[in-house]
Design a protein around this motif. Structure first.
Motif, mmCIF file in Angstrom:
data_model
loop_
_atom_site.group_PDB
_atom_site.id
_atom_site.type_symbol
_atom_site.label_atom_id
_atom_site.label_comp_id
_atom_site.label_asym_id
_atom_site.label_seq_id
_atom_site.Cartn_x
_atom_site.Cartn_y
_atom_site.Cartn_z
ATOM 1 N N ALA A 115 0.780 -1.310 0.000
ATOM 2 C CA ALA A 115 -0.084 -0.075 -0.128
ATOM 3 C C ALA A 115 0.794 1.341 -0.072
ATOM 4 O O ALA A 115 1.589 1.547 0.855
ATOM 5 N N ILE A 116 0.714 2.046 -0.931
ATOM 6 C CA ILE A 116 1.788 3.457 -1.157
ATOM 7 C C ILE A 116 0.926 4.382 -1.628
ATOM 8 O O ILE A 116 -0.087 4.597 -2.245
ATOM 9 N N VAL A 117 1.085 5.399 -0.786
ATOM 10 C CA VAL A 117 0.487 6.866 -0.876
ATOM 11 C C VAL A 117 1.850 7.801 -1.477
ATOM 12 O O VAL A 117 2.556 7.649 -0.614
ATOM 13 N N ARG A 118 1.525 8.244 -2.428
ATOM 14 C CA ARG A 118 2.675 9.509 -2.940
ATOM 15 C C ARG A 118 2.039 10.595 -2.745
ATOM 16 O O ARG A 118 1.093 10.946 -2.991
ATOM 17 N N CYS A 119 3.013 11.532 -2.164
ATOM 18 C CA CYS A 119 2.692 12.996 -1.804
ATOM 19 C C CYS A 119 3.550 14.170 -2.392
ATOM 20 O O CYS A 119 4.748 13.637 -2.450
ATOM 21 N N GLY A 130 0.987 24.593 4.532
ATOM 22 C CA GLY A 130 1.318 23.642 3.234
ATOM 23 C C GLY A 130 0.125 23.413 2.451
ATOM 24 O O GLY A 130 -0.977 23.414 3.001
ATOM 25 N N ALA A 131 0.417 23.220 1.307
ATOM 26 C CA ALA A 131 -0.554 22.609 0.352
ATOM 27 C C ALA A 131 0.045 21.141 -0.274
ATOM 28 O O ALA A 131 1.050 21.243 -0.909
ATOM 29 N N SER A 132 -0.749 20.031 -0.004
ATOM 30 C CA SER A 132 -0.153 18.812 -0.504
ATOM 31 C C SER A 132 -1.191 18.123 -1.738
ATOM 32 O O SER A 132 -2.247 18.279 -1.345
ATOM 33 N N GLY A 133 -0.542 17.488 -2.392
ATOM 34 C CA GLY A 133 -1.231 16.818 -3.362
ATOM 35 C C GLY A 133 -0.811 15.143 -3.155
ATOM 36 O O GLY A 133 0.262 14.844 -2.665
ATOM 37 N N LEU A 134 -1.869 14.276 -3.145
ATOM 38 C CA LEU A 134 -1.753 12.975 -2.749
ATOM 39 C C LEU A 134 -2.330 12.058 -3.681
ATOM 40 O O LEU A 134 -3.263 12.312 -4.413
ATOM 41 N N HIS A 135 -1.787 10.909 -3.982
ATOM 42 C CA HIS A 135 -2.398 9.813 -5.005
ATOM 43 C C HIS A 135 -1.794 8.401 -3.941
ATOM 44 O O HIS A 135 -1.026 8.134 -3.775
ATOM 45 N N ILE A 157 -3.464 21.997 3.871
ATOM 46 C CA ILE A 157 -4.462 21.413 3.357
ATOM 47 C C ILE A 157 -3.937 20.150 2.338
ATOM 48 O O ILE A 157 -2.743 19.985 2.123
ATOM 49 N N ALA A 158 -4.931 19.083 2.171
ATOM 50 C CA ALA A 158 -4.267 18.063 1.320
ATOM 51 C C ALA A 158 -5.420 17.686 0.442
ATOM 52 O O ALA A 158 -6.578 17.584 0.976
ATOM 53 N N VAL A 159 -4.902 17.672 -0.842
ATOM 54 C CA VAL A 159 -5.857 17.240 -1.928
ATOM 55 C C VAL A 159 -5.581 15.958 -2.757
ATOM 56 O O VAL A 159 -4.521 15.763 -2.898
ATOM 57 N N TRP A 160 -6.529 15.093 -2.961
ATOM 58 C CA TRP A 160 -6.452 13.982 -3.689
ATOM 59 C C TRP A 160 -6.450 14.086 -5.230
ATOM 60 O O TRP A 160 -7.198 15.019 -5.852
ATOM 61 N N VAL A 161 -5.518 13.626 -6.122
ATOM 62 C CA VAL A 161 -5.669 13.760 -7.389
ATOM 63 C C VAL A 161 -5.967 11.996 -8.190
ATOM 64 O O VAL A 161 -5.608 11.044 -7.447
ATOM 65 N N GLU A 162 -6.804 11.896 -8.979
ATOM 66 C CA GLU A 162 -7.365 10.577 -9.476
ATOM 67 C C GLU A 162 -6.210 10.055 -10.082
ATOM 68 O O GLU A 162 -6.106 8.726 -10.009
ATOM 69 N N ASN A 163 -5.444 10.538 -10.796
ATOM 70 C CA ASN A 163 -4.155 10.129 -11.688
ATOM 71 C C ASN A 163 -2.971 10.488 -11.074
ATOM 72 O O ASN A 163 -2.695 11.621 -10.980
ATOM 73 N N GLU A 164 -2.014 9.556 -11.089
ATOM 74 C CA GLU A 164 -0.777 10.174 -10.508
ATOM 75 C C GLU A 164 0.194 11.104 -11.347
ATOM 76 O O GLU A 164 0.787 11.794 -10.874
ATOM 77 N N GLY A 175 3.933 22.934 -5.499
ATOM 78 C CA GLY A 175 5.538 22.346 -4.921
ATOM 79 C C GLY A 175 6.367 23.412 -5.235
ATOM 80 O O GLY A 175 7.346 23.659 -4.310
ATOM 81 N N SER A 176 6.378 23.878 -6.484
ATOM 82 C CA SER A 176 7.453 24.793 -6.837
ATOM 83 C C SER A 176 6.898 26.133 -6.554
ATOM 84 O O SER A 176 7.558 27.503 -6.684
ATOM 85 N N GLY A 177 5.508 26.473 -6.442
ATOM 86 C CA GLY A 177 4.820 27.684 -6.444
ATOM 87 C C GLY A 177 5.319 28.635 -5.218
ATOM 88 O O GLY A 177 5.478 29.924 -5.809
#
Length: 275
Positions: A115-119, A130-135, A157-164, A175-177
């Protein structure tokens, strides 16, 4: 969440921030473990936050239900390979916050059943904004999904994306913002000095203006475009400045910059990926 044992492999700035956020949100320090090759970092974390420290990554993995990989991307492969036997024995969630390391590489090093979550967090996480994207991959359970989200929400905040692949865009945007905003603030400060303001006055005005604009945007239901129009009076000073930005190709340049960051994120995944 508060009963879950969370381990951090790597005790650097981002790990420090996440641990601080978790403790501030009520997660017991005694439920947190940290492993790092730098004994001074471990001693500092143990004394300041009262978390557990592990002499080795293998010892840490044996203790926890969630492992947060918080080491440099160039070190990820070696860290995982060195502890693969321990990962195989443990039914844990792996949360990677390493930029440029995709799930295909992580699965190859760990095993396809893990089980892996990439952030993709960003540096304002260091000050709990912070602002984090997760998949998540297909092996992540609903409970593990919530666990990963709660960890990252402890620093913003943490937001999920549907596609990696969307994490490449997240990298380009948030991330660079922060660097993009710092660049604008830097340019504004130089211009303000030429207009006659002192450095202290210019810096203070610019920083507070940036904070205020961000807060208005966060608290408003209106789009940034609508908010901009609200402070741009016809024939006024703001309109003149906006016209100058637009004449210089500001919007097109921003688009080009984010595309470059997105493309570099993709190429980094190839460079740092599984061999």
């Amino acid at each position: 969440m508060k009963t879950k044992k969370i381990g951090f492999i790597g005790g650097g700035n981002m790990a420090h921030s996440l641990i601080s956020g978790l403790i501030a949100s009520g997660h017991p320090a005694q439920q947190i473990w940290v492993a790092d090759s730098d004994q001074e970092k471990l001693s500092s974390l143990a004394s300041s936050m009262h978390v557990n420290t592990s002499a080795t990554n293998d010892d840490l993995i044996a203790q926890v239900e969630v492992v947060v990989l918080a080491v440099k991307p160039q070190s990820i492969a070696a860290v995982i390979r060195a502890s693969k036997a321990s990962f195989n024995k443990a039914n844990i969630l792996l949360v990677s916050i390493a930029a440029g390391i995709n799930q295909q590489s992580l699965s190859k090093w760990l095993g396809a059943d893990k089980a892996i979550v990439r952030c993709m967090p960003n540096t304002p996480a260091l000050v709990q904004t912070g602002a984090s994207g997760l998949h998540a991959n297909q092996n992540v359970t609903e409970e593990q999904h919530d666990l990963a989200e709660n960890i990252m929400r402890s620093v913003g905040i943490a937001v999920w994306v549907e596609n990696e692949f969307e994490l490449d865009a997240v990298t380009a945007v948030s991330g660079s913002g922060p660097a993009y905003f710092f660049l604008l603030m830097e340019a504004m400060e130089k211009a303000a000095l030429e207009l006659g303001l002192s450095q202290h006055t210019a810096q203070l005005l610019i920083e507070q203006t940036a904070l205020g604009a961000a807060r208005i945007a966060l608290e408003s239901s209106e789009s940034p475009g609508e908010l901009r129009k609200r402070v741009t009076s016809p024939g006024g000073t703001t309109e003149e400045a906006i016209k100058t930005f637009e004449q210089g190709g500001f919007t097109a340049l921003v688009k080009k910059a984010l595309q470059a960051a997105n493309d570099r994120s993709i190429s980094l995944s190839k460079e740092l990926g599984a061999e």
